[in-house]
Design a protein around this motif. Sequence first.
Motif, mmCIF file in Angstrom:
data_model
loop_
_atom_site.group_PDB
_atom_site.id
_atom_site.type_symbol
_atom_site.label_atom_id
_atom_site.label_comp_id
_atom_site.label_asym_id
_atom_site.label_seq_id
_atom_site.Cartn_x
_atom_site.Cartn_y
_atom_site.Cartn_z
ATOM 1 N N TYR A 194 0.813 -1.209 0.000
ATOM 2 C CA TYR A 194 0.000 0.000 0.000
ATOM 3 C C TYR A 194 0.852 1.268 0.000
ATOM 4 O O TYR A 194 0.353 2.379 -0.189
ATOM 5 N N LEU A 195 2.164 1.129 0.227
ATOM 6 C CA LEU A 195 3.046 2.289 0.334
ATOM 7 C C LEU A 195 3.548 2.752 -1.029
ATOM 8 O O LEU A 195 3.589 1.981 -1.988
ATOM 9 N N ASP A 196 3.949 4.025 -1.107
ATOM 10 C CA ASP A 196 4.680 4.472 -2.282
ATOM 11 C C ASP A 196 6.150 4.137 -2.052
ATOM 12 O O ASP A 196 6.735 4.480 -1.031
ATOM 13 N N THR A 197 6.723 3.409 -2.988
ATOM 14 C CA THR A 197 8.086 2.934 -2.827
ATOM 15 C C THR A 197 8.968 3.447 -3.964
ATOM 16 O O THR A 197 8.483 3.841 -5.034
ATOM 17 N N TYR A 198 10.279 3.406 -3.710
ATOM 18 C CA TYR A 198 11.271 3.857 -4.678
ATOM 19 C C TYR A 198 12.314 2.770 -4.876
ATOM 20 O O TYR A 198 12.641 2.020 -3.947
ATOM 21 N N THR A 199 12.833 2.686 -6.095
ATOM 22 C CA THR A 199 13.828 1.682 -6.450
ATOM 23 C C THR A 199 15.063 2.372 -6.994
ATOM 24 O O THR A 199 14.958 3.339 -7.758
ATOM 25 N N THR A 200 16.226 1.870 -6.592
ATOM 26 C CA THR A 200 17.473 2.451 -7.081
ATOM 27 C C THR A 200 17.694 2.053 -8.531
ATOM 28 O O THR A 200 17.420 0.913 -8.924
ATOM 29 N N GLY A 201 18.178 2.971 -9.317
ATOM 30 C CA GLY A 201 18.445 2.701 -10.716
ATOM 31 C C GLY A 201 19.831 2.143 -10.931
ATOM 32 O O GLY A 201 20.649 2.047 -10.011
ATOM 33 N N THR A 202 20.114 1.757 -12.171
ATOM 34 C CA THR A 202 21.427 1.199 -12.513
ATOM 35 C C THR A 202 22.346 2.237 -13.153
ATOM 36 O O THR A 202 23.534 1.968 -13.333
ATOM 37 N N VAL A 215 23.988 7.453 -7.703
ATOM 38 C CA VAL A 215 22.951 6.506 -8.101
ATOM 39 C C VAL A 215 21.581 7.148 -7.923
ATOM 40 O O VAL A 215 21.265 7.697 -6.857
ATOM 41 N N GLY A 216 20.757 7.066 -8.953
ATOM 42 C CA GLY A 216 19.436 7.670 -8.896
ATOM 43 C C GLY A 216 18.376 6.715 -8.375
ATOM 44 O O GLY A 216 18.596 5.513 -8.244
ATOM 45 N N MET A 217 17.224 7.262 -8.084
ATOM 46 C CA MET A 217 16.076 6.481 -7.633
ATOM 47 C C MET A 217 14.856 6.887 -8.441
ATOM 48 O O MET A 217 14.761 8.030 -8.897
ATOM 49 N N TYR A 218 13.938 5.940 -8.603
ATOM 50 C CA TYR A 218 12.708 6.238 -9.330
ATOM 51 C C TYR A 218 11.525 5.633 -8.582
ATOM 52 O O TYR A 218 11.656 4.612 -7.912
ATOM 53 N N PRO A 219 10.354 6.255 -8.647
ATOM 54 C CA PRO A 219 9.172 5.714 -7.954
ATOM 55 C C PRO A 219 8.707 4.425 -8.627
ATOM 56 O O PRO A 219 8.617 4.346 -9.848
ATOM 57 N N SER A 220 8.422 3.413 -7.806
ATOM 58 C CA SER A 220 8.027 2.112 -8.359
ATOM 59 C C SER A 220 6.636 1.663 -7.919
ATOM 60 O O SER A 220 6.114 0.686 -8.439
ATOM 61 N N ARG A 221 6.035 2.374 -6.959
ATOM 62 C CA ARG A 221 4.689 1.992 -6.527
ATOM 63 C C ARG A 221 3.981 3.213 -5.969
ATOM 64 O O ARG A 221 4.599 4.048 -5.296
ATOM 65 N N LEU A 222 2.674 3.301 -6.240
ATOM 66 C CA LEU A 222 1.883 4.427 -5.760
ATOM 67 C C LEU A 222 1.256 4.119 -4.405
ATOM 68 O O LEU A 222 0.902 2.983 -4.108
ATOM 69 N N TYR A 223 1.082 5.144 -3.614
ATOM 70 C CA TYR A 223 0.487 5.022 -2.282
ATOM 71 C C TYR A 223 -1.028 4.825 -2.398
ATOM 72 O O TYR A 223 -1.696 5.485 -3.177
ATOM 73 N N ASN A 224 -1.549 3.895 -1.628
ATOM 74 C CA ASN A 224 -2.996 3.655 -1.609
ATOM 75 C C ASN A 224 -3.429 3.370 -0.174
ATOM 76 O O ASN A 224 -3.368 2.221 0.288
ATOM 77 N N PRO A 225 -3.889 4.383 0.556
ATOM 78 C CA PRO A 225 -4.279 4.178 1.952
ATOM 79 C C PRO A 225 -5.571 3.387 2.110
ATOM 80 O O PRO A 225 -5.901 2.950 3.210
ATOM 81 N N ASN A 226 -6.313 3.178 1.015
ATOM 82 C CA ASN A 226 -7.592 2.467 1.093
ATOM 83 C C ASN A 226 -7.468 0.980 0.794
ATOM 84 O O ASN A 226 -8.467 0.265 0.733
#
Length: 998
Positions: free
Chosen positions: A662-670, A677-688
Amino acid sequence: MKKNQMSLGYLKMSLVATMVLSAYAQGQERTITGTVTANQKPIEGVLVFQEGNDSVAQTNASGHYQLKIKGNNPVLIFKHPDYSETRVEVGKLSTINVLLQKEKQIDEVILNTGYYQVKDKERTGNIAKLTNKQLENQPVINVLSAAQGRLSGVSIVQNSGAPGGGFDIQIRGKNSLRPDGSYPLIIVDGVPLNAQNNSISSLSSGILSKGESSPLNSINPNDIESFEVLKDADATAIYGSRGANGVVLITTKRGKNQKLSAELLLNTSVSKVNQFITFADTPQYLQMRKDAYQLDNIVNYPATAYDVNGKWDSQRYTDWYKKFIGKSYLNMQQQLTLSSGSTQTQWYMSIHRQEQDTPYGKDFGYQRKGFNLNMVHQSVDQKFRISPTIYYTLQDNNLIDRDLTAQIILSTNAPSLYTDTGALNWENNTFDNPIAKLENKFNSQLKTFSAQVNSQYEILPKVLLKLNAGYTQTLQDEERLNPSTAYNPNLNYTSTNSIIYLGNVQRNSWIVEPQISWSKEWKEHRISTLIGLTLEEKKDHIQRLQGSDFASNDLIQNIANARVQKVNEDSRVQYRYSAFYGRFNYDYSGKYLLNLTARRDGSSRFGANNRFANFGAVGAAWIFSKENLFQENEGLRNFLSFGKIRASIGTAGSDLIGDYQYLDTYTTGTLLYDGVVGMYPSRLYNPNFSWEKTTKLEAAIELGFLRERINLNLSWYRNRSSNQLVGVPLAATTGFLSLQSNFPAKVQNTGLEAEFSASIYKNTSFKWEVSANFTLPKSKLLSYDNLSSSSYASTYVVGEPMNIKKVYEFKRVDPTTGIYQFSDLNGDGKLDSNDRQKVVEIGMKHFGGISNQFRYQNLSLSFLVQYVKQKQYSMDYNLSLLGIQRNIPTYMLNYWTPENTDAQYQRPSTGGNSEALTAFSRYNASDAVIVDASFIRLNNVQLSYKFPLNSKGIESLTLIGQAQNLVTITNYKGLDPEVNGLYLPTMKTFSMTAIIKF
């Protein structure tokens, strides 16, 4: 006036005297003695106490007791676990001898529901039970192998014949759209297993089917006392969100009230892979290859066509099935069991070791060793009871890193594996020797430690305070080695090309469950209640490492020696769960039963808005055989000795979605940006984000005939699962393909279950018993809004079963062109992916089993027949294009040629015909590869004889001979009707066991 005063004074004196004498009488102690016997023998360990008094006496070895009592009209109570409680009014007696005559009925089966126990006849829910007599002493690693075919409504499928592999277990179907959302809850001695899979799939894939290892591999089947399955809402609702897919309860053995007993088990078995298919011989194979080149209009064989261009001996034939997986191998098992106990304390300890080789040879094989220790202690007054359990298991699974089963389709005239000198044969660089791949090794070491304690104290009469607590730790180390020596030396690979993959998983989990229960009986009423709390936590630490470029292959097992090191994963996961639950049970006159269950769950897998959910159920039963109509009619009562109608309805839930979804998460790039090292969003937050919910409905009837020598149970169930946890598609402009959310899709599972048991014949020396079960399951996707635009559009169809495949409709082989033909289902005049619309059901249609047991004095014979009606993928689905340098099953020799136009298979091709390639691809996605895979299997045959010795310290010797998977009858075109794909099939095992009891 004076006279009245004297009378009043006399009255007062009389009253005081009466009170004094009464107090004296009540306080006067006296001693009661006597002897307790049963069947003309003294009974030791009988508890004797006065009702309402704390003093307790206990009978000695002669059955004698002595107890001080006091008060008016005292009542003595005599209690022993093997006999019914006896009450005696003392009166003026000073010696009371008691004869315990009414033993507990041996057919009064007690079922474990985890939080409470219930008599089988008084249950309102659906609970299936297997005892240790049905499970122990079988030549299997996992108890699920022994349970196959014995339980209605429970589908158990072995994924692979490889040791240490996984099992698919489904209780009343698949409730979730997601493959990982239908696991049942498995509890061992009150502690849930801390994983559904004990392997790292990225490392074990290609070795173990589905890359799965069953967590129940850590439990020695011979240590199991009972295996119970909770199915319906009434039985599972008390587990709330964890019970949506059913619950499996495993209870290990306990010590008994007996002198010290020792038992030594020694087992040796021989196993061999079942074979259900034959392959083409060399002339047949070479003809197929030559036809492929001829039909592709290739006159001159390519330089790489070694099998037909003369490089390889055209007269050579090797049965690769036998060569790679057809060897017989040994398995061994040893177990020492010690147990003893008195009335207050009983203990049990077992030490076990098991080895299972493989058909691969060399040092490949599986080992398991460990111990199980438990104790039960209760106070003299039986108010306090504590039962701790500890078990530890070490599993060591050493396998090749790829299942050699995939090599059985090598060319039949391929060269020998070894040269005359014993070296690996590469046949002048024309042969990729598969035996070299034995250098590629996979090792999994799994250590499981579990400690549990269950205690209770009677704080008030009929009021019990209980506590269940447990801790489990699993340490999992996996290693996959790919050294350069696994390749052809002419490739000039060195240790710089060697690679090691490491995986480490540490799982820690604990659970604490305090509980208070109360029961009361009066006249024809009986009430029992309980309330409890569950607190649970799981922590996983997962690491995956990769190393390459070694100075020497001797250093490959130490990643520190790798010049290139990479961390593929380093994750920490925490899961927390809490629940508050309650149960109320009402029994009127032993005929009308009502059971209410409720639970409120909280899970860390959901956001704050929906972290908690409520679940509950109601179950009711009517034992109509206790009505006056039956009780007053002896003939009717003798014919229908037991009859019960029961029903239940309720809800359970599921949070099997993984953590942090349910959390918004980030993943490190290559890629690096300015050295960072950069990061990009990989999941959207959904509190419901919230729970999947399953509503369960069941109706059943249980019948016992002829004083319950014949028993029949029939059940109908309907489970509807909603609020499905799926990925909802998003517009590409959002930067995300989907959002994890609840979707108003609804899944339905219905079914009929039948269970039958009978005592066919029974006397003092001979007994014949039979039992059978049958399950007819059906599933359906009731609704799914906008299914066509979802990620499941090509997987499911509203109104169709859950186990369907959308495929092309195969028509025939065109007699003119020799190419597979398919139906243009959408009628647009062309054949493309839009015609992949035919719905074909795959999987089980119905299944069951029947077992028989014969016993004559000390000789026993039993057998179990399992049957499954199903459809599965055929061997064709796992084979390459017909005509390339791979062997084929003999049934595929019916292929098209100009001389055989009415063929089952299309023209062979070496890959140069685009039409044949396209048709082959569509063939593998058509209904032609989904075939009948039904089978009837003689699952287990067991013959045993017990030699009573009673001399030289040895009480008895039992010899057991048995066969596992002895005979399988099937028309299936594949390696195994149970194991899918090119994985090691199931094994046929012959075993001999000796059990020496001291």
